[in-house]
Design a protein around this motif. Structure first.
Motif, short mmCIF file in Angstrom:
data_model
loop_
_atom_site.label_atom_id
_atom_site.label_comp_id
_atom_site.label_asym_id
_atom_site.label_seq_id
_atom_site.Cartn_x
_atom_site.Cartn_y
_atom_site.Cartn_z
N THR A 49 34.35 50.32 41.80
CA THR A 49 34.02 48.87 41.88
C THR A 49 33.01 47.74 41.74
N GLU A 50 32.07 48.59 41.25
CA GLU A 50 31.28 48.04 40.82
C GLU A 50 31.66 46.82 39.21
N LEU A 51 32.40 47.09 38.05
CA LEU A 51 33.55 46.77 37.19
C LEU A 51 33.41 45.46 37.95
N PHE A 52 33.58 45.35 39.34
CA PHE A 52 34.39 43.88 40.00
C PHE A 52 32.97 42.67 40.10
N GLN A 53 32.48 43.97 40.59
CA GLN A 53 31.22 43.10 41.38
C GLN A 53 30.74 42.76 39.45
N ARG A 54 30.42 42.95 39.05
CA ARG A 54 29.71 42.76 38.21
C ARG A 54 30.19 41.71 37.58
N SER A 55 31.41 42.02 37.27
CA SER A 55 32.01 41.05 36.14
C SER A 55 32.98 40.10 36.77
N VAL A 56 33.62 39.80 38.07
CA VAL A 56 33.76 38.62 38.69
C VAL A 56 33.05 37.59 39.18
N GLY A 57 32.09 38.70 39.63
CA GLY A 57 30.41 37.57 40.47
C GLY A 57 30.67 37.97 42.01
N ASP A 58 29.85 38.27 42.27
CA ASP A 58 29.23 38.17 44.34
C ASP A 58 29.85 37.89 45.08
N ALA A 59 29.58 36.23 44.55
CA ALA A 59 29.92 34.74 45.17
C ALA A 59 31.30 34.40 45.18
N THR A 60 32.49 35.19 44.75
CA THR A 60 33.93 34.45 44.46
C THR A 60 33.97 35.36 45.60
N ASP A 61 35.37 34.45 46.56
CA ASP A 61 35.85 35.25 47.49
C ASP A 61 37.20 36.63 47.28
#
Length: 437
Positions: A49-61
C-alpha cells in the motif's frame, strides 16, 4: 445453495462476441508503441500500500477514497493497483533497469481497480494501456510521447479528439503558485466541499480537479499555474509547443488540466472527446520527474500516459470505427456414425495444424442439427462425412455463402482444402489457377 448469477458491482464480463474488438485495440496499441521503441512490461496486480501512498499522493481521491486495500495473512497492507505507473517505477528500481541504457521505454496492458461510482466507461475494475519513458528531460521526449498518442489515434481510426495541454511547473515555481492559489481559495473556503477544504493545506491544486459543481463554481477566476512558471519550466513548455507545431499536432493550452495524481510535474496533457459524455478524457499523461527519487531511486526524469480501454472502445464505437472482421470457422466437418466422427476429428486436427479454424461435432447431434450449427458459426465451408464418403474416399465441400460445391478426395484432404480456402479454385483435385501465378 443459491446460484451466484451476477458479477460484483462495477465489474463487467467481456464476452466472446466482444473480445475480438478488445484484441484489436490491444494489438494495435502494442504494435504502434513498438514503432516508437517501447517494449512490454508486466507487473503484479497488487503492491504494498505504501507504494501508492507515496507515489499517487495522500491528498488524492484515489488514496483517500478509491483504493482497494486489505491486510494479507502475513499482516501486510496490500492494495490492488489503482494505476500502472507506480508499479512500473518500482519494477524498474527493483530490477536495476534504470542502470542500463537510457532512455528506458516500457508499455503495459493491465487491469486496475478503484472504488468509485460505476458509470459509462468507468468501472471499479477497468483496463488500461500505458507507456512510460525514463531518462530524457528535454521537451523532445514530451513531443515524441504525445506523437505516439497521436499515432495511436490515427492507427485506430479515432475521430473528434482534441489535445489539451498545460504545464504545472516544478517544486520551485509551484510553491509560489500554491501561495497564491491557497489565498484565493481560503477566501472562498465556505463555498468548497468538505473534501476540498481539507485539501487546502496539503495540496490546493487538487481542488482544481474536483468534479463537484459547487467547487467548480468557487474556483472561477482562480490563478493559473502557467502564469507562475519559473524560467526553466516556461522554456520547457514553449519548447514543447514549438515541437508539436513542427510535427503538425494541433493543441489547446488548457490551464484547468492538473491530472488526478500528485506525481505529475511540468507537462500534463489529455486527449478529449465530446462524444462519450461529460467526462470525455480518452487518454492522458505527462511528466513525473520526481517520482523515481520519491520511491528511493536516483533523480531520473520520466514521463508517460495511460488510456482507459473501456472509454477507448466507447470512442471507437461512437465514431463508427472500422473494426476488422472477426475470425470465423473456415470449415465445419459434419459426420454420421462413429467411424465418420473419428475421421472428422482427425481431419480437423490436421487442418488446425496448418492454421485453419475447423470444427466438428462433439455433441452427438444429427447431421441436420450439425449443419444448422455450422450456419450459426458462419462457417465458410462445410462437408458431411458418412459411410458413403469413407468408402468412396471423397466428400463434397460446400461454399456456405454461394452454395457452390466441390468434390475433394480424403487422400490429400488437407492440401486440397488449403488450396480451396486460399485460392478458391477447383479442378478435379484442387489445383492452382495458372493465371494467378
Amino acid at each position: 445453495m443459491a446460484v451466484l448469477t451476477n458479477a460484483p458491482k462495477g465489474t463487467q464480463d467481456i464476452l466472446p462476441a466482444q473480445s475480438g474488438r478488445w484484441q484489436y485495440m490491444e494489438n494495435t496499441l502494442l504494435r504502434t508503441a513498438e514503432l516508437f521503441g517501447f517494449r512490454e512490461i508486466r507487473t503484479p496486480v497488487f503492491e504494498h500500500t505504501e507504494l501508492f501512498q507515496r507515489s499517487v499522493g495522500d491528498a488524492t481521491d484515489v488514496v483517500q477514497k478509491e483504493m482497494y486495500t486489505f491486510e494479507d495473512k502475513g499482516k501486510r497492507s496490500i492494495t490492488l493497483r489503482p494505476e500502472g505507473t507506480a508499479g512500473v517505477v518500482r519494477a524498474a528500481l527493483q530490477n536495476g533497469l534504470l542502470g542500463g541504457a537510457l532512455p528506458l521505454r516500457c508499455c503495459y496492458l493491465i487491469s486496475a481497480f478503484r472504488y468509485e461510482k460505476p458509470q459509462a466507461g468507468r468501472q471499479r475494475q477497468f483496463h488500461q494501456f500505458g507507456a512510460e519513458v525514463f531518462g530524457p528531460s528535454s521537451p523532445d521526449a514530451d513531443a515524441e510521447l504525445i506523437s505516439l498518442c497521436n499515432e495511436i489515434c490515427s492507427a485506430l481510426g479515432l475521430e473528434g479528439l482534441r489535445l489539451h495541454l498545460n504545464s504545472i511547473g516544478c517544486k520551485s515555481c509551484r510553491a509560489r503558485y500554491y501561495e497564491a492559489l491557497r489565498a484565493f481559495l481560503s477566501a472562498r473556503a465556505d463555498k468548497l466541499c468538505e473534501t476540498c477544504r481539507d485539501r487546502l493545506e496539503k495540496n490546493p491544486m487538487r481542488v482544481l480537479d474536483c468534479k463537484s459543481p459547487i467547487c467548480q463554481e468557487a474556483i472561477e477566476g482562480a490563478p493559473v499555474m502557467i502564469d507562475y512558471l519559473c524560467e526553466d519550466c516556461s522554456a520547457h513548455f514553449e519548447g514543447l509547443k514549438k515541437r508539436l507545431e513542427l510535427l503538425g499536432i494541433a493543441y489547446t493550452v488548457d490551464p484547468g488540466i492538473v491530472r488526478g495524481l500528485d506525481y505529475y510535474t511540468r507537462t500534463v496533457f489529455e486527449f478529449v472527446s465530446e462524444s462519450i459524455g461529460a467526462q470525455g478524457t480518452v487518454l492522458g499523461g505527462g511528466r513525473y520527474d520526481g517520482l523515481v527519487e520519491e520511491l528511493g531511486g536516483a533523480p531520473t526524469p520520466a514521463l508517460g500516459f495511460a488510456i482507459g480501454l473501456e472509454r477507448l472502445l466507447m470512442q471507437l464505437e461512437a465514431c463508427h470505427a472500422d473494426f476488422p472482421e472477426e475470425n470465423r470457422c473456415d470449415l465445419y466437418i459434419a459426420s454420421s456414425g462413429e467411424e465418420a466422427q473419428q475421421k472428422a476429428l482427425q481431419l480437423c486436427t490436421l487442418l488446425r495444424q496448418e492454421g485453419f479454424i475447423t470444427e466438428c461435432d462433439c455433441m452427438g447431434r444429427s447431421v441436420k442439427a450439425q449443419m444448422k450449427y455450422a450456419g450459426k458459426l458462419g462457417a465458410r465451408y462445410s462437408t458431411v462425412l458418412g459411410d458413403n464418403e469413407l468408402q468412396g474416399g471423397s466428400c463434397t465441400v460446400k461454399n456456405m455463402e454461394d452454395g457452390t460445391e466441390h468434390t475433394v478426395r480424403l487422400d490429400g484432404f488437407t492440401e486440397s482444402i488449403y488450396q480451396l480456402l486460399l485460392e478458391g479454385v477447383y479442378n478435379g483435385i484442387i489445383e492452382a489457377d495458372p493465371s494467378k501465378d
